[in-house]
Design an enzyme around this catalytic site. Structure first.
Site, PDB file in Angstrom:
ATOM      1  N   TYR A  65       0.826  -1.220   0.000  1.00  0.00           N
ATOM      2  CA  TYR A  65       0.000   0.000   0.000  1.00  0.00           C
ATOM      3  C   TYR A  65       0.857   1.266   0.000  1.00  0.00           C
ATOM      4  CZ  TYR A  65      -3.831  -3.150   0.692  1.00  0.00           C
ATOM      5  OH  TYR A  65      -4.740  -4.154   0.497  1.00  0.00           O
ATOM      6  N   GLU A  85      10.666  -5.186  -5.742  1.00  0.00           N
ATOM      7  CA  GLU A  85       9.780  -6.076  -4.982  1.00  0.00           C
ATOM      8  C   GLU A  85      10.417  -7.465  -4.866  1.00  0.00           C
ATOM      9  OE1 GLU A  85       6.783  -6.134  -3.224  1.00  0.00           O
ATOM     10  OE2 GLU A  85       7.410  -8.220  -3.014  1.00  0.00           O
ATOM     11  N   GLY A 159       0.625  -6.978   0.633  1.00  0.00           N
ATOM     12  CA  GLY A 159      -0.453  -7.584   1.412  1.00  0.00           C
ATOM     13  C   GLY A 159      -1.792  -7.598   0.699  1.00  0.00           C
ATOM     14  N   ASN A 163      -4.796 -10.459   1.482  1.00  0.00           N
ATOM     15  CA  ASN A 163      -5.676 -10.067   2.587  1.00  0.00           C
ATOM     16  C   ASN A 163      -7.152 -10.235   2.252  1.00  0.00           C
ATOM     17  OD1 ASN A 163      -6.562  -7.664   1.314  1.00  0.00           O
ATOM     18  ND2 ASN A 163      -4.827  -6.509   2.128  1.00  0.00           N
ATOM     19  N   GLY A 164      -7.981 -10.040   3.293  1.00  0.00           N
ATOM     20  CA  GLY A 164      -9.414 -10.212   3.144  1.00  0.00           C
ATOM     21  C   GLY A 164     -10.105  -9.015   2.519  1.00  0.00           C
ATOM     22  N   VAL A 294      15.930  -5.910  -1.789  1.00  0.00           N
ATOM     23  CA  VAL A 294      16.903  -4.896  -1.373  1.00  0.00           C
ATOM     24  C   VAL A 294      17.620  -5.374  -0.108  1.00  0.00           C
ATOM     25  CG1 VAL A 294      17.152  -2.546  -0.470  1.00  0.00           C
ATOM     26  CG2 VAL A 294      15.671  -2.986  -2.446  1.00  0.00           C
ATOM     27  N   GLU A 403     -13.884  -9.297  13.779  1.00  0.00           N
ATOM     28  CA  GLU A 403     -14.323  -9.590  12.413  1.00  0.00           C
ATOM     29  C   GLU A 403     -14.980 -10.966  12.422  1.00  0.00           C
ATOM     30  OE1 GLU A 403     -10.849  -9.326   9.890  1.00  0.00           O
ATOM     31  OE2 GLU A 403     -11.444 -11.124   8.814  1.00  0.00           O
ATOM     32  N   HIS A 488      -1.507  -8.339  11.038  1.00  0.00           N
ATOM     33  CA  HIS A 488      -1.490  -6.875  10.988  1.00  0.00           C
ATOM     34  C   HIS A 488      -0.263  -6.283  11.675  1.00  0.00           C
ATOM     35  CE1 HIS A 488      -6.224  -7.082  10.963  1.00  0.00           C
ATOM     36  NE2 HIS A 488      -5.702  -7.465   9.824  1.00  0.00           N
ATOM     37  N   ASN A 526      -8.998  -3.085  11.043  1.00  0.00           N
ATOM     38  CA  ASN A 526      -8.043  -3.592  10.053  1.00  0.00           C
ATOM     39  C   ASN A 526      -7.272  -2.411   9.464  1.00  0.00           C
ATOM     40  OD1 ASN A 526     -10.733  -4.872  10.219  1.00  0.00           O
ATOM     41  ND2 ASN A 526      -9.682  -6.554   9.250  1.00  0.00           N
TER      42      ASN A 526
HETATM   43  P1  FAE Z   1       2.921  -4.618   2.539  1.00  0.00           P
HETATM   44  O1  FAE Z   1       1.592  -4.591   1.906  1.00  0.00           O
HETATM   45  O2  FAE Z   1       3.276  -5.773   3.415  1.00  0.00           O
HETATM   46  O3  FAE Z   1       4.018  -4.497   1.365  1.00  0.00           O
HETATM   47  C1  FAE Z   1       5.393  -4.614   1.587  1.00  0.00           C
HETATM   48  C2  FAE Z   1       6.036  -5.209   0.341  1.00  0.00           C
HETATM   49  O4  FAE Z   1       7.450  -5.082   0.443  1.00  0.00           O
HETATM   50  C3  FAE Z   1       5.749  -6.689   0.145  1.00  0.00           C
HETATM   51  O5  FAE Z   1       5.286  -6.904  -1.164  1.00  0.00           O
HETATM   52  C4  FAE Z   1       7.100  -7.357   0.379  1.00  0.00           C
HETATM   53  O6  FAE Z   1       7.288  -8.540  -0.371  1.00  0.00           O
HETATM   54  C5  FAE Z   1       8.070  -6.262  -0.032  1.00  0.00           C
HETATM   55  N1  FAE Z   1       9.385  -6.353   0.599  1.00  0.00           N
HETATM   56  C6  FAE Z   1       9.679  -6.626   1.884  1.00  0.00           C
HETATM   57  N2  FAE Z   1      11.036  -6.578   2.107  1.00  0.00           N
HETATM   58  C7  FAE Z   1      11.577  -6.263   0.891  1.00  0.00           C
HETATM   59  C8  FAE Z   1      12.924  -6.077   0.460  1.00  0.00           C
HETATM   60  N3  FAE Z   1      13.961  -6.166   1.314  1.00  0.00           N
HETATM   61  N4  FAE Z   1      13.146  -5.791  -0.840  1.00  0.00           N
HETATM   62  C9  FAE Z   1      12.102  -5.695  -1.694  1.00  0.00           C
HETATM   63  N5  FAE Z   1      10.817  -5.860  -1.346  1.00  0.00           N
HETATM   64  C10 FAE Z   1      10.558  -6.136  -0.057  1.00  0.00           C
HETATM   65  O7  FAE Z   1       3.185  -3.312   3.401  1.00  0.00           O
HETATM   66  N6  FAE Z   1      -5.632  -5.497   6.387  1.00  0.00           N
HETATM   67  C11 FAE Z   1      -6.822  -4.881   6.255  1.00  0.00           C
HETATM   68  O8  FAE Z   1      -6.915  -3.651   6.397  1.00  0.00           O
HETATM   69  N7  FAE Z   1      -7.963  -5.612   5.949  1.00  0.00           N
HETATM   70  C12 FAE Z   1      -7.929  -6.971   5.807  1.00  0.00           C
HETATM   71  O9  FAE Z   1      -8.959  -7.593   5.503  1.00  0.00           O
HETATM   72  C13 FAE Z   1      -6.679  -7.634   5.985  1.00  0.00           C
HETATM   73  N8  FAE Z   1      -6.605  -8.997   5.906  1.00  0.00           N
HETATM   74  C14 FAE Z   1      -5.359  -9.599   5.968  1.00  0.00           C
HETATM   75  C15 FAE Z   1      -5.278 -10.980   5.789  1.00  0.00           C
HETATM   76  C16 FAE Z   1      -4.036 -11.603   5.761  1.00  0.00           C
HETATM   77  C17 FAE Z   1      -3.941 -13.095   5.588  1.00  0.00           C
HETATM   78  C18 FAE Z   1      -2.844 -10.816   5.899  1.00  0.00           C
HETATM   79  C19 FAE Z   1      -1.478 -11.455   5.858  1.00  0.00           C
HETATM   80  C20 FAE Z   1      -2.926  -9.441   6.086  1.00  0.00           C
HETATM   81  C21 FAE Z   1      -4.177  -8.819   6.130  1.00  0.00           C
HETATM   82  N9  FAE Z   1      -4.295  -7.439   6.300  1.00  0.00           N
HETATM   83  C22 FAE Z   1      -5.522  -6.832   6.228  1.00  0.00           C
HETATM   84  C23 FAE Z   1      -3.112  -6.591   6.561  1.00  0.00           C
HETATM   85  C24 FAE Z   1      -2.667  -5.751   5.352  1.00  0.00           C
HETATM   86  O10 FAE Z   1      -2.555  -6.567   4.200  1.00  0.00           O
HETATM   87  C25 FAE Z   1      -1.329  -5.066   5.699  1.00  0.00           C
HETATM   88  O11 FAE Z   1      -1.553  -4.228   6.814  1.00  0.00           O
HETATM   89  C26 FAE Z   1      -0.803  -4.229   4.555  1.00  0.00           C
HETATM   90  O12 FAE Z   1      -0.576  -5.006   3.401  1.00  0.00           O
HETATM   91  C27 FAE Z   1       0.495  -3.525   4.945  1.00  0.00           C
HETATM   92  O13 FAE Z   1       0.809  -2.585   3.941  1.00  0.00           O
HETATM   93  P2  FAE Z   1       2.283  -2.037   3.777  1.00  0.00           P
HETATM   94  O14 FAE Z   1       2.282  -1.060   2.673  1.00  0.00           O
HETATM   95  O15 FAE Z   1       2.785  -1.594   5.109  1.00  0.00           O
END
Ligand code: FAE
Length: 547
Positions: A65, A85, A159, A163-164, A294, A403, A488, A526
């Site tokens: 995000y 990525e 994520g 995610n859901g 990275v 939830e 989360h 969430n």
């Molecule tokens: P994120 O989306 O985790 O993106 C980080 C990216 O950086 C990933 O693609 C990684 O692969 C990449 N990365 C990491 N280290 C490196 C590196 N060294 N070099 C290159 N790339 C790298 O971060 N949240 C909701 O609000 N509603 C939901 O319904 C919900 N359901 C969920 C269900 C599951 C099963 C899971 C696992 C999470 C859920 N979440 C939900 C949480 C939500 O997906 C999470 O808070 C966000 O995706 C976090 O966003 P960020 O941008 O922080």
């Protein structure tokens, strides 16, 4: 046009003026439109990964995000962006014709470099249900620290792939407790609406909800919440609800109605691959390199930053290492990824001026899972959509928002499953371990007890009203609570502590944090809408004011 140019003699860090180019005219038109048309273009763009020796005006680590918001808005402001990525592109079907596998039949696509699945519900009727898979750069990472397993998405879209899709804006009165240094009026008037519009958040049609077999489990959840005096609230989701109704009618391929969820969703969910990312690519100023991880960021001799990365194959082996330079670097690797990188870079001397707040303030958003066993006359249905659409709100009185989650096994289980977000105040710290050369996290499993107590404020009462009991067969043998995971992760580079009030890292000009690492451990609901809205706010300020 490639976003990358070789750094030649006389090439300087991008000027303030360059960073500002075009800002005023484009940021006003914030909502995204017509993004699906760019999807084909998106696939072809991934075939040109960043080259060794390349130079980027802005390099974004991660495509979740925070990273996607940064890339789109920078590109709209005229800045060339390289996104890096570690996960796969997830744009090519496997031999079964699908990009992603289902919950109930996981294969190598399910997990990041594991030889056995690690499902959050890993037992059924007391028997273990995890199964062997071959090691592959799959979409869901179950990253293990002592005391907690942190689930995260891996791939272009982060994520959003796993995610859901629950797109929940926290209640206005809770905001000061979530991000105390941020102007709430601005967030609720400008940035939450901007994020929700761009993400495509919408609420289920209540008429369809009331009648479809696919949400019987949620209607049971609503009825039981009401009988115990708790409000059940519909919450928006980014799943395309019209598509789901077409799935039900049998006119389109099934996705949410075919047990697709946390190992990816093939059709109906508006992941970042359908919203921010194609919009960013459509600017012509963004390039994305999948399977690039990275490993280092440090000041470059001529200004800007040297960024090291490993290109991976689908078994996780390093194919080649690359060194590039960038004028600005945005850490968007997620709460865990960003925190691990920054702590290591500070404590091994590449970024020694990062302050002592880096690594601190990490929380699990109070996540606790539990199942209840319903009476025989309250079946939850053999048909269950994978997308949650509502929750039980007892935040003010009991510190818990639950939830109502599906358990889409395909058979009647009489189980009600809940993922609770609780007001757990414990915060852990990331530290560099020189002996293991790894980053540790100081979370303790016992800290989840506070969350359990808060979740019990809801479920003890429902059990008492209904004459029901907790399920003890879903998370182990005679184990009631899943107190070993979070979906989360939040914090680790908290805003206004490790960074200024807009994500500029203290100690280094041109380094920014723009993901869930900024949020101090809890969002009361969430988290991804808050992560997106905060990123929208911060990038607007960074583009306007530089620094
Ligand atoms: P994120 O989306 O985790 O993106 C980080 C990216 O950086 C990933 O693609 C990684 O692969 C990449 N990365 C990491 N280290 C490196 C590196 N060294 N070099 C290159 N790339 C790298 O971060 N949240 C909701 O609000 N509603 C939901 O319904 C919900 N359901 C969920 C269900 C599951 C099963 C899971 C696992 C999470 C859920 N979440 C939900 C949480 C939500 O997906 C999470 O808070 C966000 O995706 C976090 O966003 P960020 O941008 O922080």
């Amino acid at each position: 046009m490639s976003a990358t140019a070789r750094r030649g003699p006389g090439t300087r860090a991008v000027s303030r003026r360059g960073f500002l180019a075009g800002t005023g005219s484009v940021l006003g038109a914030a909502a995204l439109g017509g993004v699906s048309a760019s999807r084909a273009a998106a696939a072809s763009r991934y075939s040109t990964p960043i080259g060794n020796g390349a130079h980027a005006q802005a390099l974004v680590i991660g495509t979740g995000y925070g990273g996607s918001v940064a890339a789109l808005r920078l590109a709209q402001a005229g800045v060339s962006v390289e996104m890096v990525e570690m996960g796969m592109a997830w744009d090519t079907p496997g031999s079964d014709g699908k990009i992603f596998c289902t919950l109930t039949n996981p294969d190598n696509r399910s997990y990041w470099l594991r030889t056995k699945t690690k499902a959050p519900v890993n037992f059924f009727l007391g028997f273990p249900i995890d199964k062997a898979i071959s090691k592959y750069t799959g979409v869901l990472d179950a990253e293990e620290f002592s005391g907690i397993t942190v689930y995260q998405g891996r791939g272009i879209g982060g994520g959003s792939l796993v995610n859901g899709g629950m797109a929940v804006t926290p209640k206005r009165e809770n905001f000061a407790g979530i991000l105390p240094s941020i102007n709430a009026d601005e967030m609720y008037n400008v940035y939450y609406p901007r994020a929700n519009a761009a993400l495509g958040a919408a609420v289920i049609d209540p008429n369809w909800f009331n009648n479809t077999a696919w949400y019987q489990f949620a209607r049971v959840g609503r009825k039981q919440a009401g009988r115990s005096g708790f409000p059940f609230v519909f919450v928006p989701d980014v799943y395309d609800w019209n598509y789901m109704q077409q799935e039900d009618a049998g006119t389109v391929p099934k996705s949410a109605l075919a047990q697709e969820l946390m190992y990816g969703n093939n059709y109906g969910k508006k992941s970042l691959q359908k919203t921010y990312i194609p919009a960013a690519l459509a600017t012509g100023k963004v390039n994305i390199s999948p399977l690039h991880k990275v490993t280092s960021v440090s000041p470059a001799p001529g200004g800007g930053y040297t960024v090291l990365m490993d290109q991976l194959d689908t078994s996780g082996n390093v194919v080649t290492s690359k060194q590039v330079t960038a004028d600005k670097v945005f850490f968007a690797a997620g709460s865990v990824g960003t925190s691990k990188l920054l702590v290591r870079l500070r404590d091994t001397g590449q970024l020694p001026n990062l302050n002592g707040q880096v690594g601190q303030g990490w929380g699990d958003n109070g996540n606790i899972m539990v199942g209840r066993a319903n009476q025989i006359w309250d079946p939850t249905g053999s048909k269950q959509a994978t997308i949650p659409c509502g929750g039980i709100d007892n935040w003010t009185a009991g510190g818990a928002f639950a939830e109502v989650a599906p358990l889409p096994t395909g058979i009647e289980t009489w189980a009600s499953l809940y993922l609770s977000i609780t007001n757990n105040q414990h915060r852990a710290q990331f530290t560099w371990n020189n002996t293991t050369q790894q980053v540790d996290l100081s979370w303790q499993q016992a800290w989840k007890q506070d969350g359990i107590t808060m979740a019990k404020s809801i479920f003890d009462r429902i059990n008492s009203t209904e004459g029901t009991i907790y399920r003890t067969d879903l998370f182990g043998v005679y184990k009631t609570w899943n107190d070993t995971l979070t979906y989360h992760p939040l914090g680790g580079a908290v805003i206004n502590r490790a960074t200024d009030n807009y994500g500029r890292l203290a100690g280094y000009q041109g380094l920014y944090v723009i993901d869930g690492a900024l949020i101090p451990g809890n969002t009361t609901v969430n988290p991804f809408v808050t992560i997106t809205a905060l990123a929208e706010r911060n990038i607007e300020n960074i583009i306007a004011n530089g620094g």
